[in-house]
Enzyme design. Structure first.
Site, mmCIF file in Angstrom:
data_model
loop_
_atom_site.group_PDB
_atom_site.id
_atom_site.type_symbol
_atom_site.label_atom_id
_atom_site.label_comp_id
_atom_site.label_asym_id
_atom_site.label_seq_id
_atom_site.Cartn_x
_atom_site.Cartn_y
_atom_site.Cartn_z
ATOM 1 N N ASP A 82 41.513 54.189 29.772
ATOM 2 C CA ASP A 82 42.100 55.445 30.248
ATOM 3 C C ASP A 82 40.970 56.472 30.416
ATOM 4 O O ASP A 82 40.128 56.625 29.524
ATOM 5 C CB ASP A 82 43.111 55.917 29.187
ATOM 6 N N HIS A 83 40.928 57.159 31.542
ATOM 7 C CA HIS A 83 39.921 58.193 31.800
ATOM 8 C C HIS A 83 38.486 57.687 31.650
ATOM 9 O O HIS A 83 37.640 58.358 31.024
ATOM 10 C CB HIS A 83 40.115 59.414 30.886
ATOM 11 N N ASN A 228 51.562 58.182 31.059
ATOM 12 C CA ASN A 228 50.661 58.085 29.904
ATOM 13 C C ASN A 228 51.205 58.917 28.753
ATOM 14 O O ASN A 228 51.632 60.067 28.961
ATOM 15 C CB ASN A 228 49.270 58.620 30.264
HETATM 16 P P1 13P Z 1 49.883 63.428 26.329
HETATM 17 O O1 13P Z 1 48.998 63.532 25.129
HETATM 18 O O2 13P Z 1 50.354 64.750 26.800
HETATM 19 O O3 13P Z 1 50.981 62.447 26.143
HETATM 20 O O4 13P Z 1 48.965 62.882 27.528
HETATM 21 C C1 13P Z 1 48.392 61.616 27.396
HETATM 22 C C2 13P Z 1 47.614 61.202 28.592
HETATM 23 O O5 13P Z 1 47.837 61.655 29.686
HETATM 24 C C3 13P Z 1 46.572 60.182 28.383
HETATM 25 O O6 13P Z 1 45.833 59.929 29.522
#
Ligand code: 13P
Length: 282
Positions: A82-83, A228
Site C-alpha cells: 500500500d502506498h 482501504n
Molecule cells: P483509514 O485509516 O482512514 O482507514 O485509511 C486507510 C488507507 O487509506 C490506507 O491506505
C-alpha cells in the site's frame, strides 16, 4: 489456490457488484484477525502493508506473514504493498513475493507520477503482479504516507483518462472527498461516477474507516471495487488490548491483551466486509 493477484479479486468484484477490503496490517495479531474475519465471512481479502507498516515489520517479514496467511486460507487472498514510495520499494516487494502493488506518485507532478507508475507496471505485469495507481491528493492523517494540506485536491476525470492510458494500471485510487484517518460525511459522487465512466477501471477509495455505511454502499454501486481500511483496525486492536491490560495490572504475560486486541480487529473487519458486500463471495 488462495494466493491471487489483485486483478483476480477485482474482476470477481466487478462481476458481482461488490467491493473488497484492503486491510492494513501492523503485527501478527492483526494479520491473524483479518485472516480469521475473512474465513468467518467467506470473503476474499487484501492483506496490505504501507511503508510505515513495513518499516515496523520489515519487507521480508511482511511478505512472509502475508504468504503464510494466504497458504492457510480457504478464501482468495492478495498480498499488497500500500502506498509504495518509489520504484525500488515496488521492486523489493515483487522480489519478496507480494502479488499486488500500489505506487503512490501523488506528491509529484503528473508527468513524473505517470513515468514512474509506467515503470512499476512494466515490472509488475512482467511477473503477474497487479498495480494500483493513484491520482489526486488526499488530506487527513496517515503515518508514513504523503497527505496533502487541508482537504487535498480532487481527481480530475480528464487527467485520469490520460494517466490510465499511459500507465496501464489495473485499478485507480481517487480523491473524491475521502480523507485518511478521519471521518467524512459524504463523497463527491458525481465526480466518482464521471471518473469511473471515463477510465472504466475498478476504482479504489482510501480512507475507508471514516465513511458512513450508506456512503460506502452508494460508492460501491458507482464502481468502487476496493476500500482501504487502517484506522478502524488500529482502534479495534487498541481498545481490546488496553481494556485487558488495565483489567490485569499485575499481569506478566502479554498474551491476554494481545488476544483481546486480535478479537477487536476481527469484529471491525467482519463488520466492514458486510458493508462492502464481499461476505459470502469467496
Ligand atoms: P483509514 O485509516 O482512514 O482507514 O485509511 C486507510 C488507507 O487509506 C490506507 O491506505
Amino acid at each position: 489456490m488462495p494466493l491471487v493477484n489483485l486483478s483476480v479479486l477485482l474482476r470477481a468484484a466487478e462481476e458481482g457488484g461488490y467491493a473488497i477490503g484492503g486491510f492494513n496490517i501492523q503485527n501478527l495479531e492483526m494479520l491473524q484477525a483479518v485472516a480469521r474475519a475473512a474465513a468467518e465471512e467467506g470473503s476474499p481479502v487484501v492483506l496490505q502493508f504501507n511503508p510505515a507498516n513495513i518499516r515496523y515489520i520489515g519487507m521480508e517479514y511482511a511478505a512472509a506473514l502475508g504468504l503464510v496467511a494466504a497458504r492457510l486460507a480457504r478464501v482468495p487472498v492478495a498480498v499488497h504493498l500500500d502506498h509504495g514510495a518509489d520504484f525500488a520499494q515496488a521492486a523489493a516487494a515483487v522480489r519478496a513475493g507480494f502479488t499486488s502493488l500500489m505506487y503512490d506518485g501523488t506528491p509529484f507532478p503528473l508527468d513524473q507520477n505517470i513515468a514512474v507508475t509506467q515503470r512499476v507496471c512494466e515490472l509488475a505485469h512482467a511477473v503477474g503482479v497487479a498495480v494500483e495507481g493513484e491520482l489526486g491528493q488526499m488530506g487527513g492523517v496517515e503515518e508514513g504516507v504523503f497527505v496533502a494540506e487541508g482537504l487535498g485536491t480532487m481527481t480530475d476525470p480528464d487527467e485520469a483518462v490520460r494517466y490510465a492510458a499511459e500507465t496501464g494500471v489495473d485499478a485507480l485510487a481517487v480523491a473524491v472527498g475521502n480523507q485518511h484517518g478521519t471521518s467524512v460525511e459524504r463523497l463527491d459522487m458525481e465526480r466518482l461516477s464521471a471518473i469511473r465512466a471515463a477510465v472504466g477501471l475498478p476504482i479504489v477509495i482510501h480512507g475507508g474507516s471514516g465513511l458512513p455505511d450508506e456512503v460506502i454502499r452508494e460508492a460501491v454501486q458507482r464502481g468502487v471495487r476496493k476500500f482501504n481500511v487502517a484506522t478502524q483496525l488500529n482502534q479495534g486492536f487498541l481498545e481490546g488490548f488496553l481494556r485487558v491490560a488495565h483489567e490485569r495490572p499485575g499481569e506478566t504475560n502479554p498474551r491476554a491483551p494481545l488476544e483481546a486486541g486480535r478479537d477487536g480487529v476481527v469484529a471491525a473487519v467482519r463488520a466492514k466486509m458486510r458493508v462492502f458486500g464481499s461476505s459470502g463471495r469467496a
